[in-house]
Design an enzyme around this catalytic site. Structure first.
Site, PDB file in Angstrom:
ATOM      1  N   GLU A 198      54.471  11.132 148.415  1.00 25.98           N
ATOM      2  CA  GLU A 198      55.012  10.146 147.468  1.00 25.98           C
ATOM      3  C   GLU A 198      55.438   8.895 148.229  1.00 25.98           C
ATOM      4  O   GLU A 198      55.745   8.954 149.423  1.00 25.98           O
ATOM      5  CB  GLU A 198      56.195  10.749 146.708  1.00 25.98           C
ATOM      6  CG  GLU A 198      57.319  11.307 147.585  1.00 25.98           C
ATOM      7  CD  GLU A 198      58.346  10.269 147.995  1.00 25.98           C
ATOM      8  OE1 GLU A 198      58.337   9.177 147.401  1.00 25.98           O
ATOM      9  OE2 GLU A 198      59.138  10.553 148.909  1.00 25.98           O
ATOM     10  N   CYS A 238      65.934   8.800 152.951  1.00 26.54           N
ATOM     11  CA  CYS A 238      64.584   8.938 153.523  1.00 26.54           C
ATOM     12  C   CYS A 238      64.468   8.413 154.940  1.00 26.54           C
ATOM     13  O   CYS A 238      64.269   9.192 155.878  1.00 26.54           O
ATOM     14  CB  CYS A 238      63.571   8.235 152.618  1.00 26.54           C
ATOM     15  SG  CYS A 238      63.359   9.025 151.014  1.00 26.54           S
ATOM     16  N   LYS A 251      71.194   0.572 148.786  1.00 27.01           N
ATOM     17  CA  LYS A 251      70.433  -0.579 148.307  1.00 27.01           C
ATOM     18  C   LYS A 251      70.829  -0.840 146.870  1.00 27.01           C
ATOM     19  O   LYS A 251      71.427   0.024 146.209  1.00 27.01           O
ATOM     20  CB  LYS A 251      68.928  -0.317 148.423  1.00 27.01           C
ATOM     21  CG  LYS A 251      68.425   0.799 147.517  1.00 27.01           C
ATOM     22  CD  LYS A 251      66.940   1.056 147.704  1.00 27.01           C
ATOM     23  CE  LYS A 251      66.090  -0.076 147.231  1.00 27.01           C
ATOM     24  NZ  LYS A 251      64.644   0.231 147.260  1.00 27.01           N
ATOM     25  N   ASP A 265      63.929  23.602 138.267  1.00 22.45           N
ATOM     26  CA  ASP A 265      64.951  23.528 139.305  1.00 22.45           C
ATOM     27  C   ASP A 265      65.876  24.736 139.153  1.00 22.45           C
ATOM     28  O   ASP A 265      66.019  25.289 138.051  1.00 22.45           O
ATOM     29  CB  ASP A 265      65.765  22.229 139.180  1.00 22.45           C
ATOM     30  CG  ASP A 265      66.422  21.820 140.488  1.00 22.45           C
ATOM     31  OD1 ASP A 265      65.958  20.856 141.107  1.00 22.45           O
ATOM     32  OD2 ASP A 265      67.405  22.480 140.894  1.00 22.45           O
ATOM     33  N   LEU A 273      62.225  -8.193 156.587  1.00 22.82           N
ATOM     34  CA  LEU A 273      62.756  -9.007 157.684  1.00 22.82           C
ATOM     35  C   LEU A 273      64.108  -9.600 157.306  1.00 22.82           C
ATOM     36  O   LEU A 273      64.440 -10.712 157.699  1.00 22.82           O
ATOM     37  CB  LEU A 273      61.772 -10.126 158.045  1.00 22.82           C
ATOM     38  CG  LEU A 273      60.544  -9.720 158.858  1.00 22.82           C
ATOM     39  CD1 LEU A 273      59.694 -10.944 159.175  1.00 22.82           C
ATOM     40  CD2 LEU A 273      60.941  -9.015 160.151  1.00 22.82           C
ATOM     41  N   GLN A 274      64.882  -8.857 156.535  1.00 27.12           N
ATOM     42  CA  GLN A 274      66.212  -9.306 156.113  1.00 27.12           C
ATOM     43  C   GLN A 274      67.243  -8.664 157.036  1.00 27.12           C
ATOM     44  O   GLN A 274      67.549  -7.474 156.921  1.00 27.12           O
ATOM     45  CB  GLN A 274      66.481  -8.891 154.661  1.00 27.12           C
ATOM     46  CG  GLN A 274      67.777  -9.430 154.089  1.00 27.12           C
ATOM     47  CD  GLN A 274      67.608 -10.818 153.498  1.00 27.12           C
ATOM     48  OE1 GLN A 274      66.522 -11.355 153.447  1.00 27.12           O
ATOM     49  NE2 GLN A 274      68.708 -11.402 153.060  1.00 27.12           N
TER      50      GLN A 274
END
Length: 473
Positions: free
Chosen positions: A175, A293, A363, A53, A283-284
């Site tokens: 990925e 993403c 999340k 990097d 389905l929440q």
């Protein structure tokens, strides 16, 4: 008709890594979430690995055994493999080019500042810098999520910056990491997709994945493999993300209907989820999807389809995006209803209200706040005049950088103390399992918005709370 790519993913006895090593030496260019995770996990599988990097601080942290982001289980693997000598990190492209047989491109592809398309400047820079420094044959493999057609463009970049005698080739292998489960996703993938053009690149890429297959064989598992062309390999990731985003926005659209019709979206999701053609995952209903993403990928997919003349085919993704964003505004208006505040033309007036926001990451089990619905809602509440107190188990430092105007607390209890309203916006276990009776004793008002439908509504109501879940009566 002749298929212009290998159809199976198998080893070839005639293929030896160009370095002469027993196993291919692997490099991962770009040590953000994607590249660092793969580099660490492939070292764990027994490969010699270099992570490259241009960010000096990031490389120094990784070299000290410090993962610069939160991913369960990754810290221990990093320390173990750096100590073993199988894994090292560098800012030297010369060292990287000299070391590797297979070079994985893992740099970011953010949304362009001037439109919805993907910004490929980091892909171009990493491929160009690598190609200029290659002195023997190698395989360059794209892992970054890119618009279809990028692999062919990368081939042209390689041809431009390497001599033909070297025989450098390009392949593509997307990925499928899920933040919070990335270690398992690398070591025990639910599928591997490779886009290759020659038997040599196919065999070398197989050798680069052999550690995954060996682990699977010890656990009596199979790893499904799809060997295909460049375009299909590139489309797999964006198509998967588009499908998942559509499924999430579908159930959130049903939540909107349930709210006006008096239905319960959680029961609706449960009922349709029993249908094997639909399934119950994703389905929440709640405040929608975010992260680094799905949002940018579905926008880039639309932009690329438009460039290719197929824009009409993906027009529905625009509505998917709009539904997702509307759920954030719904929390703001629901807050005004619960607090009995005026909703004028400019939006709700929440001046003076103290609101606890539980969650900042997009999340649980992550510290990623990129396009996080929870943090976006916190910002909207602040703009409406509320005194917002945010708590998240892992994302506070990143959230503070993104929204310095907000107040951040060190604990759940500190965040909800004297709050007029509590908003649960990320489904961390700490929030799901919180004792509503204990929290009721320290808040100002017992009002809660369950932005993820993750709480036990009956338990909270029994503890004296006025409970509102998105899409629930």
């Amino acid at each position: 008709m002749t298929i212009p790519y290998p159809t199976t993913f198998v080893p070839s006895a005639s293929v030896t890594p160009p370095s002469g090593a027993a196993r291919p030496r692997l490099t991962f260019l770009g040590c953000g979430y994607l590249g660092a995770t793969y580099a660490i996990c492939y070292a764990e599988l027994g490969y010699e690995v270099i992570g490259y990097d241009v960010d000096v601080a990031k490389i120094e942290n990784l070299s000290r055994g410090e993962v610069p982001f939160h991913e369960p289980g990754l810290d221990e693997l990093l320390r173990r493999n750096v100590a073993s000598g199988r894994l090292r990190f560098t800012t030297s492209i010369e060292e990287t080019a000299d070391f590797g047989d297979v070079h994985f491109i893992c740099v970011g592809t953010p949304q362009r500042s001037d439109g919805m398309g993907a910004d490929l400047r980091y892909v171009e820079a990493s491929v160009t810098d690598l190609a200029k420094n290659l002195s023997r044959r190698a395989l360059i493999v794209g892992k970054s999520t890119v618009p279809v057609g990028t692999a062919e463009w990368v081939e042209r970049l390689v041809e431009k910056h390497t001599s033909e005698e070297l025989g450098v080739e390009v392949a593509w292998s997307p990925e499928f990491l899920q933040e919070g489960f990335a270690v398992e996703d690398v070591l025990r993938p639910n599928r591997i997709v490779v886009g290759v053009k020659t038997e040599w690149s196919n065999a070398l890429l197989y050798a680069a994945h052999k550690g995954v297959f060996d682990l699977a064989s010890t656990e009596d598992r199979e790893v499904p493999v799809v060997v295909t062309d460049f375009a299909t390999a590139e489309l797999v990731k964006v198509a998967a993300n588009a499908f998942l985003a559509t499924k999430i926005s579908f159930i959130n659209a049903m939540a909107e209907v349930c709210e006006v019709a008096g239905g319960d979206v959680t029961q609706l999701a449960k009922a349709i989820g029993y249908d094997p053609r639909i399934g119950n995952r994703f389905l929440q209903a709640g405040v929608g999807f975010g992260g680094g993403c799905l949002p940018k990928d579905i926008r880039a997919f639309q932009a690329r389809a438009q460039e290719l003349g197929a824009g009409e085919a993906l027009r529905f993704l625009h509505e998917v995006d709009l539904i997702n964003l509307r759920r954030r505004a719904r929390v703001l208006h629901l807050a005004a209803e619960l607090l009995d505040r005026r909703q004028g033309p400019a939006g709700p007036d929440l001046a003076g209200a103290r609101v606890a926001v539980l969650g900042a990451t997009f999340k649980p089990n992550s510290d990623d706040v990129r396009d996080a619905p929870a943090l976006a809602v916190a910002g909207m509440l602040h703009e409406a005049g509320a005194d917002v107190r945010v708590y998240d188990p892992q994302g506070i430092d990143n959230a503070r950088k993104a929204h310095p105007e907000l107040t951040f607390e060190k604990s759940l209890q500190e965040a909800v103390a004297e709050a007029d309203l509590v908003c649960v916006l990320t489904e961390w276990a700490e929030f799901r399992n919180a004792d509503p009776a204990a929290l009721a004793a320290i808040v100002g008002k017992r009002l809660v918005i369950d932005g993820r439908n993750c709480l036990d509504a009956s338990a909270w109501s029994a503890a004296g709370w006025t409970y509102r879940g998105l899409g629930r009566p």
